[in-house]
Motif scaffolding. Sequence first.
Motif, PDB file in Angstrom:
ATOM      1  N   ALA A  19      -0.101 -38.520  20.199  1.00 12.62           N
ATOM      2  CA  ALA A  19       0.224 -38.834  18.752  1.00 12.62           C
ATOM      3  C   ALA A  19       0.392 -37.841  17.809  1.00 12.62           C
ATOM      4  O   ALA A  19      -0.151 -36.568  18.516  1.00 12.62           O
ATOM      5  CB  ALA A  19      -0.846 -39.987  18.279  1.00 12.62           C
ATOM      6  N   LEU A  20       0.580 -37.952  16.773  1.00 11.96           N
ATOM      7  CA  LEU A  20       0.632 -36.824  15.687  1.00 11.96           C
ATOM      8  C   LEU A  20      -0.777 -36.440  15.186  1.00 11.96           C
ATOM      9  O   LEU A  20      -1.736 -37.005  15.074  1.00 11.96           O
ATOM     10  CB  LEU A  20       1.206 -37.237  14.206  1.00 11.96           C
ATOM     11  CG  LEU A  20       1.548 -36.325  13.274  1.00 11.96           C
ATOM     12  CD1 LEU A  20       2.365 -35.324  13.573  1.00 11.96           C
ATOM     13  CD2 LEU A  20       1.737 -37.179  12.057  1.00 11.96           C
ATOM     14  N   VAL A  21      -0.864 -34.943  15.394  1.00 13.92           N
ATOM     15  CA  VAL A  21      -2.188 -34.123  15.314  1.00 13.92           C
ATOM     16  C   VAL A  21      -2.114 -33.263  14.133  1.00 13.92           C
ATOM     17  O   VAL A  21      -3.206 -32.981  13.557  1.00 13.92           O
ATOM     18  CB  VAL A  21      -2.713 -33.747  16.298  1.00 13.92           C
ATOM     19  CG1 VAL A  21      -2.079 -32.639  16.770  1.00 13.92           C
ATOM     20  CG2 VAL A  21      -4.294 -33.340  16.266  1.00 13.92           C
ATOM     21  N   TRP A  22      -0.990 -32.779  13.563  1.00 13.14           N
ATOM     22  CA  TRP A  22      -0.969 -31.872  12.644  1.00 13.14           C
ATOM     23  C   TRP A  22       0.356 -31.401  12.239  1.00 13.14           C
ATOM     24  O   TRP A  22       1.488 -31.812  13.004  1.00 13.14           O
ATOM     25  CB  TRP A  22      -1.561 -30.628  13.153  1.00 13.14           C
ATOM     26  CG  TRP A  22      -1.781 -29.137  12.204  1.00 13.14           C
ATOM     27  CD1 TRP A  22      -1.123 -28.237  12.203  1.00 13.14           C
ATOM     28  CD2 TRP A  22      -2.734 -29.316  11.204  1.00 13.14           C
ATOM     29  NE1 TRP A  22      -1.555 -27.305  11.304  1.00 13.14           N
ATOM     30  CE2 TRP A  22      -2.880 -27.851  10.593  1.00 13.14           C
ATOM     31  CE3 TRP A  22      -3.815 -29.804  11.069  1.00 13.14           C
ATOM     32  CZ2 TRP A  22      -3.590 -27.566   9.656  1.00 13.14           C
ATOM     33  CZ3 TRP A  22      -4.442 -29.668   9.755  1.00 13.14           C
ATOM     34  CH2 TRP A  22      -4.613 -28.584   9.264  1.00 13.14           C
ATOM     35  N   ASN A  23       0.709 -31.095  10.737  1.00 16.87           N
ATOM     36  CA  ASN A  23       1.968 -30.785  10.353  1.00 16.87           C
ATOM     37  C   ASN A  23       1.816 -29.608   9.684  1.00 16.87           C
ATOM     38  O   ASN A  23       0.841 -29.197   8.944  1.00 16.87           O
ATOM     39  CB  ASN A  23       2.097 -31.729   9.249  1.00 16.87           C
ATOM     40  CG  ASN A  23       2.297 -33.171   9.904  1.00 16.87           C
ATOM     41  OD1 ASN A  23       1.364 -33.772  10.097  1.00 16.87           O
ATOM     42  ND2 ASN A  23       3.344 -33.814  10.112  1.00 16.87           N
ATOM     43  N   GLU A  24       2.798 -28.489   9.811  1.00 17.04           N
ATOM     44  CA  GLU A  24       2.866 -27.153   9.393  1.00 17.04           C
ATOM     45  C   GLU A  24       3.928 -26.822   8.807  1.00 17.04           C
ATOM     46  O   GLU A  24       5.027 -27.068   9.106  1.00 17.04           O
ATOM     47  CB  GLU A  24       2.381 -26.172  10.421  1.00 17.04           C
ATOM     48  CG  GLU A  24       2.370 -24.910  10.432  1.00 17.04           C
ATOM     49  CD  GLU A  24       2.128 -24.260  11.338  1.00 17.04           C
ATOM     50  OE1 GLU A  24       0.828 -23.880  11.810  1.00 17.04           O
ATOM     51  OE2 GLU A  24       3.026 -23.925  12.308  1.00 17.04           O
ATOM     52  N   LEU A  25       3.861 -26.361   7.501  1.00 16.36           N
ATOM     53  CA  LEU A  25       5.140 -25.812   6.796  1.00 16.36           C
ATOM     54  C   LEU A  25       5.346 -24.382   6.988  1.00 16.36           C
ATOM     55  O   LEU A  25       4.223 -23.492   6.933  1.00 16.36           O
ATOM     56  CB  LEU A  25       4.799 -26.063   5.361  1.00 16.36           C
ATOM     57  CG  LEU A  25       5.821 -25.310   4.311  1.00 16.36           C
ATOM     58  CD1 LEU A  25       7.315 -25.903   4.328  1.00 16.36           C
ATOM     59  CD2 LEU A  25       5.277 -25.560   2.699  1.00 16.36           C
ATOM     60  N   SER A  26       6.216 -23.757   7.545  1.00 13.00           N
ATOM     61  CA  SER A  26       6.841 -22.483   7.463  1.00 13.00           C
ATOM     62  C   SER A  26       7.723 -22.337   6.279  1.00 13.00           C
ATOM     63  O   SER A  26       8.575 -22.952   5.995  1.00 13.00           O
ATOM     64  CB  SER A  26       7.639 -22.139   8.891  1.00 13.00           C
ATOM     65  OG  SER A  26       6.557 -22.502   9.822  1.00 13.00           O
ATOM     66  N   THR A  27       7.306 -21.448   5.442  1.00 11.42           N
ATOM     67  CA  THR A  27       8.181 -20.888   4.350  1.00 11.42           C
ATOM     68  C   THR A  27       8.332 -19.534   4.112  1.00 11.42           C
ATOM     69  O   THR A  27       7.183 -18.705   4.513  1.00 11.42           O
ATOM     70  CB  THR A  27       7.342 -21.448   2.901  1.00 11.42           C
ATOM     71  OG1 THR A  27       8.050 -21.133   2.043  1.00 11.42           O
ATOM     72  CG2 THR A  27       5.955 -21.010   3.117  1.00 11.42           C
ATOM     73  N   ASP A  28       9.100 -18.979   3.364  1.00  7.49           N
ATOM     74  CA  ASP A  28       9.505 -17.496   2.971  1.00  7.49           C
ATOM     75  C   ASP A  28       8.821 -16.970   1.693  1.00  7.49           C
ATOM     76  O   ASP A  28       8.961 -16.138   1.074  1.00  7.49           O
ATOM     77  CB  ASP A  28      10.877 -17.308   3.119  1.00  7.49           C
ATOM     78  CG  ASP A  28      11.849 -18.114   2.268  1.00  7.49           C
ATOM     79  OD1 ASP A  28      11.383 -18.697   1.483  1.00  7.49           O
ATOM     80  OD2 ASP A  28      13.079 -18.049   2.434  1.00  7.49           O
TER      81      ASP A  28
END
Length: 261
Positions: free
Chosen positions: A143-152
Motif C-alpha cells: 500500500a501507499l506509505v509516502w508521497n514526495e514532491l520534487s521541485t526546482d
Amino acid sequence: MNGPYKPGTPCWLDLMVPDQQAAIDFYRDLLGWQGEIGPAEQGGYAVCTLKGKPVAGIMKAMAPDGKVPDPMPPAVWTTYLATDSIDATAKAVTDARGTVVTGPMDVMELGRMAVVSDPTGAVFGLWEAGSFSGAGIVNEQGALVWNELSTDDIPAAVAFYSAVLPVTTAATDMPGAAGYTEFRVAGRPVGGMKDMANLPPGTPPNWLPYFHVDDVDSVQAAAVRAQGSVMAPAFDMVAGRMAVLADPQGGVFAVITPGTP
C-alpha cells in the motif's frame, strides 16, 4: 483508514496509462492488488484493492471526447490531496499562481475532484470526499506509505501549498536527512519535498508515490522480469531501503522497506 482524511493529507492516487489491463496485471503481480476494468458509465475506471480495501485507481488514457489521445500522454501516477471544499481550494490554487487543469467536477456520489498544478509545474489532484474517503489501507505491505514532491523551487512550493491547504512545512528532524522538507498536517508528517539536484536532466517537477514492500530487492527484480525499468537501483538511506522503478508503460513509482516508524 476508516474515515475522511484531514485536509492537506495525501488520500488517493491513480495511474493513467494507454493499456489499462496490462497495468492492472503488472501491479497485481508486483504488489498483490486485485482489480478489474470498471463499467463503461464510469469510464472503465478500475479501483484496485488490497485485503478488500481500495488502495489505488488505474484508468485508460482517453481524450475528453472518449477517443484515443493523439499524441498519447505519458503514463503517470497522480497524488490526490484531501480538501473539505474543492471549490475554495481550486480558487486558492489560481490565487497562488497555480493552474486548474481539470475540474472541479462531481464523481457521482463518491466525491468531487480536480487536477491542478503548482507554480513550479508539479501536477497533483484534489479530492473532496463524499461516500468515498480515499485509500482504505496505507502504510502496509503493498500500500501507499509516502508521497514526495520534487521541485526546482522549494521556496515557491512552500508558499504555494501553505496558501492553498492547511499544511505547514518544516525541515525534517530525522537524523541524516539534512535539506529534506516535510509537509505536516496538525503537526504530523504526511509527505516530503526535495530539490531536483539528483534527478535526471529534463525531469519535470513531480509528485512521486512510495509503496511499502517487505523486500525492495526482490520487488525490483520482479519489476524487471515483468518488463519494468529501474530508475534508481535499490539503495539504503536514512528512512530505510528503497528503489525508484517504472512500470512497462513508464509510470514511475518508488518502493521502500521503512527502517524507522
